[in-house]
Design a protein around this motif. Structure first.
Motif, short mmCIF file in Angstrom:
data_model
loop_
_atom_site.label_atom_id
_atom_site.label_comp_id
_atom_site.label_asym_id
_atom_site.label_seq_id
_atom_site.Cartn_x
_atom_site.Cartn_y
_atom_site.Cartn_z
N LEU A 278 20.74 -2.85 -13.69
CA LEU A 278 19.59 -2.03 -14.06
C LEU A 278 18.77 -1.64 -12.83
O LEU A 278 18.31 -0.49 -12.71
CB LEU A 278 18.71 -2.78 -15.06
CG LEU A 278 19.21 -2.83 -16.51
CD1 LEU A 278 18.32 -3.71 -17.34
CD2 LEU A 278 19.29 -1.43 -17.10
N VAL A 279 18.56 -2.60 -11.93
CA VAL A 279 17.80 -2.31 -10.70
C VAL A 279 18.52 -1.24 -9.89
O VAL A 279 17.89 -0.28 -9.39
CB VAL A 279 17.59 -3.59 -9.89
CG1 VAL A 279 16.98 -3.27 -8.53
CG2 VAL A 279 16.70 -4.57 -10.63
N THR A 280 19.83 -1.36 -9.78
CA THR A 280 20.61 -0.36 -9.04
C THR A 280 20.54 1.00 -9.71
O THR A 280 20.43 2.04 -9.04
CB THR A 280 22.07 -0.82 -8.94
OG1 THR A 280 22.13 -2.11 -8.32
CG2 THR A 280 22.88 0.15 -8.10
N VAL A 287 17.75 9.37 -11.35
CA VAL A 287 16.93 8.68 -12.35
C VAL A 287 15.46 8.76 -11.98
O VAL A 287 14.60 8.99 -12.85
CB VAL A 287 17.40 7.21 -12.50
CG1 VAL A 287 16.50 6.47 -13.48
CG2 VAL A 287 18.85 7.15 -12.95
N ILE A 288 15.15 8.60 -10.70
CA ILE A 288 13.75 8.68 -10.25
C ILE A 288 13.18 10.07 -10.51
O ILE A 288 12.05 10.22 -11.00
CB ILE A 288 13.66 8.31 -8.76
CG1 ILE A 288 14.05 6.84 -8.56
CG2 ILE A 288 12.24 8.56 -8.24
CD1 ILE A 288 14.10 6.42 -7.10
N ILE A 289 13.96 11.11 -10.21
CA ILE A 289 13.50 12.48 -10.44
C ILE A 289 13.28 12.73 -11.93
O ILE A 289 12.30 13.36 -12.34
CB ILE A 289 14.52 13.48 -9.85
CG1 ILE A 289 14.54 13.37 -8.33
CG2 ILE A 289 14.17 14.90 -10.28
CD1 ILE A 289 15.58 14.25 -7.67
N LEU A 290 14.18 12.23 -12.77
CA LEU A 290 14.04 12.42 -14.21
C LEU A 290 12.78 11.74 -14.75
O LEU A 290 12.05 12.33 -15.57
CB LEU A 290 15.28 11.87 -14.93
CG LEU A 290 15.35 12.07 -16.44
CD1 LEU A 290 15.33 13.55 -16.79
CD2 LEU A 290 16.59 11.40 -17.02
N LEU A 345 14.28 4.23 -23.58
CA LEU A 345 14.89 3.87 -22.30
C LEU A 345 14.60 2.42 -21.93
O LEU A 345 15.50 1.61 -21.70
CB LEU A 345 14.41 4.82 -21.21
CG LEU A 345 14.90 4.51 -19.78
CD1 LEU A 345 16.40 4.68 -19.70
CD2 LEU A 345 14.18 5.41 -18.78
N PHE A 346 13.33 2.08 -21.88
CA PHE A 346 12.95 0.73 -21.50
C PHE A 346 13.22 -0.27 -22.62
O PHE A 346 13.44 -1.45 -22.37
CB PHE A 346 11.48 0.69 -21.09
CG PHE A 346 11.18 1.47 -19.84
CD1 PHE A 346 11.65 1.05 -18.61
CD2 PHE A 346 10.45 2.64 -19.90
CE1 PHE A 346 11.39 1.78 -17.45
CE2 PHE A 346 10.17 3.38 -18.75
CZ PHE A 346 10.65 2.95 -17.53
#
Length: 384
Positions: A278-280, A287-290, A345-346
């Motif tokens: 998950l961290v990777t 993912v960060i941009i989304l 998601l979370f």
């Protein structure tokens, strides 16, 4: 067979069902887990929508009582204005002060009357009016020289201390009864019982969806969430009394067919997401941009809502009435949808970590877990 062998043969290891970190689980155990997850997701969607319908039912009842109260007050004002003022004055003038019975007076008015009588009697018995050794004036001196006897004091009604204590106790009991009655009336008017029941049912539905996220794919749970639309159509007719059309029936059939195709046509294997993977995954640029884009949409919509309400308050301060725009209402739905994306998601990440931890592989070893948990707990109530 030893006790340990008996335990292992009777209860299979959960790790064999969910697989190792980064692997796809498969096999008959996976099919059983998939069926359980689908059933739990259906129950979760049903309970969630049922809770929302109960909330709507409570709100409809409160609004109906409010409208009824307004109509009654409007009718009373209309009747009062329709009554001629001369007739009201004649009705008020016909009330004679002597016709008021002392029994109709309240305890406070009785005490006031007693105090007046007491003051009158004290004035009659004042030293200036009592008999002394001084001679009387010409207007008060009798012809035979005998002074008149003083008037007898007026009898004053006094309440005993026991009676007063009984009155105080009675007043306290009446006040307590009035408070309980007002509290009961408030609960009935606000439909507290239905509202609390709706919150419990809705929370149970979200809990079931959370469990389903740990058993099957996120995409399947999201698709089964469309089952809530079917429950919404059914409950709207039988609980809210709304009229349905043929298009609503066609929509129910299409939704059911779409969910069935998604369930039976999907791959039943699920990917095991441990904390390291998950961290990777969350560190990837895509993912960060989304996530940033989704946050930008949410902040923009909320800013639009605040701007509209600020402008509306400014217009109303100048006496201009502004109605709620459809675009603002639509923005509320968009914000809820975008926040629910974070919830799924979370929630999927959190639920998977709990399942693996329950299997004996502790996943709560990285600080990133707490970020996932906090984000999930914030997004869950915010989507409402």
């Amino acid at each position: 067979m030893t006790d340990m062998d008996f335990t292992n043969s009777s209860f299979p290891n959960i790790t064999s069902v969910i697989g190792s970190c980064g692997e796809d689980s498969s096999g008959s155990s996976t099919s059983s887990s998939f069926a359980s997850g689908v059933l739990v997701a259906f129950l979760g969607s049903t309970f969630e929508q049922l809770g929302l319908t109960l909330w709507k039912l409570a709100d409809n009842r409160v609004q109906k009582r409010r409208e009824l109260r307004k109509n009654i007050l409007a009718d009373d004002e209309h009747v009062e204005l329709a009554t001629p003022s001369s007739h009201r004055d004649s009705l008020a003038g016909n009330v004679d002060d002597e016709s008021v019975d002392q029994r109709t007076l309240s305890p406070a008015s009785k005490n006031d009357m007693i105090e007046v009588v007491r003051r009158d009697s004290d004035d009659d018995l004042s030293p200036s009016s009592q008999i002394s050794g001084r001679s009387f004036g010409a207007d008060t001196q009798p012809e035979d020289g005998i002074p008149p006897s003083p008037r007898k004091p007026t009898t004053v009604i006094r309440f005993d201390s026991e009676v007063e204590e009984k009155h105080i106790e009675t007043d306290d009991e009446e006040n307590e009864t009035d408070r309980l009655e007002s509290w009961r009336v408030w609960c009935v008017e606000k439909e507290i019982v239905v509202t609390v029941l709706a919150a419990i049912v809705y929370a149970a539905g979200n809990g079931l969806n959370f469990v389903a996220l740990g058993l099957i794919q996120e995409s399947i749970v999201t698709l089964i969430g469309a089952w809530a639309l079917v429950i919404n159509i059914v409950t709207a007719k039988y609980m809210l009394g709304e009229e349905l059309s043929r298009l609503d029936g066609v929509a129910v059939i299409l939704i059911a067919v779409g969910i069935a195709l998604s369930i039976f046509g999907s791959h039943h294997s699920t990917t095991v997401w441990c904390i390291k993977r998950l961290v990777t995954q969350y560190k990837q640029l895509s993912v960060i941009i989304l996530i940033i884009m989704n946050l930008t949409v949410i902040i923009s919509l909320i800013s639009f809502q605040f701007g509209f309400f600020y402008w509306r308050r400014h217009q109303e301060s100048q006496g201009i009435l502004v109605k709620m725009r459809q675009s603002v209402k639509f923005s509320y739905m968009m914000v809820g949808a975008q926040i629910s994306w974070f919830t799924v998601l979370f929630g999927k990440s959190f639920s998977t970590l709990i399942v693996q931890t329950a299997a004996g592989d502790n996943q709560f070893t990285d600080p990133f877990v707490f970020i996932i948990v906090i984000a999930f707990l914030i997004s869950l109530p915010s989507q409402l």
